[in-house]
Write a protein that holds these residues in place. Sequence first.
Motif, short mmCIF file in Angstrom:
data_model
loop_
_atom_site.label_atom_id
_atom_site.label_comp_id
_atom_site.label_asym_id
_atom_site.label_seq_id
_atom_site.Cartn_x
_atom_site.Cartn_y
_atom_site.Cartn_z
N ASP A 133 -12.92 -6.38 -0.08
CA ASP A 133 -12.77 -5.93 -1.46
C ASP A 133 -14.06 -6.30 -2.21
O ASP A 133 -14.40 -7.49 -2.31
CB ASP A 133 -11.56 -6.62 -2.09
CG ASP A 133 -11.47 -6.32 -3.59
OD1 ASP A 133 -11.83 -5.19 -3.97
OD2 ASP A 133 -11.06 -7.20 -4.35
N LEU A 176 0.08 0.15 2.27
CA LEU A 176 -0.76 -0.33 1.18
C LEU A 176 -0.33 -1.75 0.82
O LEU A 176 0.86 -2.00 0.61
CB LEU A 176 -0.67 0.58 -0.04
CG LEU A 176 -1.68 1.75 -0.02
CD1 LEU A 176 -1.44 2.69 1.14
CD2 LEU A 176 -1.66 2.50 -1.34
N VAL A 177 -1.30 -2.67 0.81
CA VAL A 177 -0.98 -4.08 0.58
C VAL A 177 -1.58 -4.51 -0.74
O VAL A 177 -2.77 -4.31 -1.00
CB VAL A 177 -1.52 -4.96 1.73
CG1 VAL A 177 -1.22 -6.42 1.47
CG2 VAL A 177 -0.93 -4.51 3.07
N ASP A 178 -0.74 -5.12 -1.55
CA ASP A 178 -1.12 -5.56 -2.88
C ASP A 178 -2.05 -6.76 -2.81
O ASP A 178 -1.92 -7.60 -1.93
CB ASP A 178 0.17 -5.95 -3.63
CG ASP A 178 -0.08 -6.24 -5.07
OD1 ASP A 178 -0.25 -5.29 -5.83
OD2 ASP A 178 -0.13 -7.44 -5.43
N PRO A 179 -3.02 -6.86 -3.74
CA PRO A 179 -3.95 -7.99 -3.67
C PRO A 179 -3.28 -9.34 -3.92
O PRO A 179 -3.70 -10.35 -3.37
CB PRO A 179 -4.96 -7.68 -4.77
CG PRO A 179 -4.27 -6.75 -5.70
CD PRO A 179 -3.32 -5.95 -4.85
N VAL A 183 -6.40 -3.47 -3.73
CA VAL A 183 -5.38 -3.02 -2.77
C VAL A 183 -6.07 -2.65 -1.46
O VAL A 183 -7.17 -2.08 -1.46
CB VAL A 183 -4.62 -1.80 -3.33
CG1 VAL A 183 -3.68 -1.20 -2.29
CG2 VAL A 183 -3.85 -2.20 -4.58
N VAL A 187 3.01 -3.05 -0.53
CA VAL A 187 3.53 -2.36 -1.69
C VAL A 187 4.11 -1.00 -1.34
O VAL A 187 4.98 -0.49 -2.03
CB VAL A 187 2.46 -2.20 -2.79
CG1 VAL A 187 2.10 -3.55 -3.37
CG2 VAL A 187 1.23 -1.49 -2.28
N ARG A 188 3.63 -0.44 -0.23
CA ARG A 188 4.13 0.90 0.06
C ARG A 188 3.85 1.27 1.51
O ARG A 188 2.78 0.97 2.03
CB ARG A 188 3.44 1.90 -0.87
CG ARG A 188 4.08 3.26 -0.84
CD ARG A 188 3.62 4.13 -1.97
NE ARG A 188 4.25 5.43 -1.83
CZ ARG A 188 3.94 6.49 -2.53
NH1 ARG A 188 3.00 6.40 -3.46
NH2 ARG A 188 4.53 7.63 -2.34
N ALA A 193 -5.57 -0.50 2.18
CA ALA A 193 -4.78 0.48 2.93
C ALA A 193 -5.02 0.25 4.41
O ALA A 193 -6.15 0.03 4.84
CB ALA A 193 -5.18 1.90 2.55
N ASP A 234 -4.47 6.93 -4.83
CA ASP A 234 -4.45 5.47 -4.72
C ASP A 234 -3.06 4.88 -4.54
O ASP A 234 -2.92 3.67 -4.37
CB ASP A 234 -5.20 4.82 -5.90
CG ASP A 234 -4.62 5.22 -7.24
OD1 ASP A 234 -3.52 5.83 -7.25
OD2 ASP A 234 -5.24 4.92 -8.27
N THR A 235 -2.03 5.73 -4.53
CA THR A 235 -0.69 5.24 -4.13
C THR A 235 -0.42 5.53 -2.66
O THR A 235 0.64 5.19 -2.14
CB THR A 235 0.42 5.92 -4.95
OG1 THR A 235 0.54 7.30 -4.54
CG2 THR A 235 0.13 5.87 -6.44
#
Lengths: 180, 328
Positions: free
Chosen positions: B243, B302-305, B289, B311-312, B291, B57-58
Amino acid sequence: MRHLTGAFAGALVAGIVALAPIAAEAHGPTRQKVEITREINAPADKVWAAVSNFQDLSWVPGVAKVEGSGSEVGSKRTITLENGETLTETVDKLDAAKMMIMYRADADNVKFLPVTNYSSRLTVKANGSGSTVTWWGAFYRGYPNNDPPADLNDETALSAVTGLYNAGLDGLKKKLEGGS
Amino acid sequence: MTRALAVLALFSALAVPVLALASTTALAAAETVAVPGSRPAFVSVSQAAGLLTGHDDTGAMIGKVALDRAPAVPVVTADGGRAYVSQPELGTIAVVDLATWTRGETLTVGGQPFGLALTRDGRLLVADWSGNRLVEIRLADGAIRAVPVGHAPSAVVLSADEAFAYTVDRESDAVSVVDLAALQVTETIDVGRAPFAAALAPDGRRLFVANVQSADLSVIDLRFAREIARVPIGGMPYGVAIDPASGRVAVTDQEGGRLVFVESRSLALGGVATVGDYAEGVAALSGGVFAVANWFSDSLTLVDPGGSEPVRHVPVPEGPRMLAVVPQ
């Protein structure tokens, strides 16, 4: 320029299978990518001025003329090759700060370039006193279905775009570095 | 319409000569990397590299397996144990065991299999891009049925009760509603130009369809089988995911390298995140999150809610296109 849409395009494709020009939005499922880079011994602003002039392709061999105006988002150019084939392209994105111009073909012409849904991007980065130019392309092969004829397959598409970018960047380098 | 499904290889010695014939670009099929006991949060298909990769999940890669050639779309079983990946250039579906990261059999469909969906009772639905049909494969015995749909179907989504499938017919500018019991098209719903991907709302009432050429998101009310709204996205919308917890809709804009958020009930725009170049597939991970697969950048974002900032960024093998969440 309008694309053929919906039932009419479907009927056209069904009726005239192999020889018809393919509607601009018809393409196969697997996209291809080409990325070619050249180091040019000229300042980045000078290189950017050349590649961001959307109406000048004097540095690309085989181009007979370019017709159009402007180098802004939405500007169009129609390129005519020495063999008479034409392609119209439109600027999609332009970022002078990042020295990036992106454009795409309005419609496909596989006799101009054996690809469909062609889009392209040029970037310039300063590299010491010189510059690094990268020409990127994204496209599908000329024939959308499986078992493409040899002149419209993936290898032909990749080879044509790679050849164009190599020749173009060699021409750009020669133009900007002066002499040969 | 029924005909036998050709199962080319079943974890047997047959697999080797078949794979060798199938592709000259395939990597060694035995090339796998896996962390024992770890289950990926999602899988990603790298088309040019010919790989299915698994990620936690990262976004970190925790497994990969070589496929045959130009794989496109993955789908994962409800138990998270297997992935099916379409290979349009070969007319086949590759099967992957996600517990061991080993390659299983190859299902031959013909045409250009692209979008996939799986029913809970073990039927694989396949959108055949150049065959203009929806193919249903009963995985238990390989029985195969097909129904003509619109032109160039690129995706297939199941209704909440799995009684219907919706195919996204790219060159018909429409969604076909397929009654899966009768295997018949019962409705055709007009959407925007060149629809490519779709996602079902968590309550099962709405279908969101990303339209590449008209640069918008069609909202379909499934009870009335009609488009009720068109949300402007801009650029070239190529992927959509929702989501399940918040109902937030995320749409990739391939032209702009953006992920655009839409609130699923109000249909208000809910922010924009910058992702990579030629963003295509998007998946809703746990915790809100998202992807995103960036085809041109060879990366995942990866985009933060909460925010609009990624985010990454995670480098992945060449040509990532489509993602699928692995049920946990």
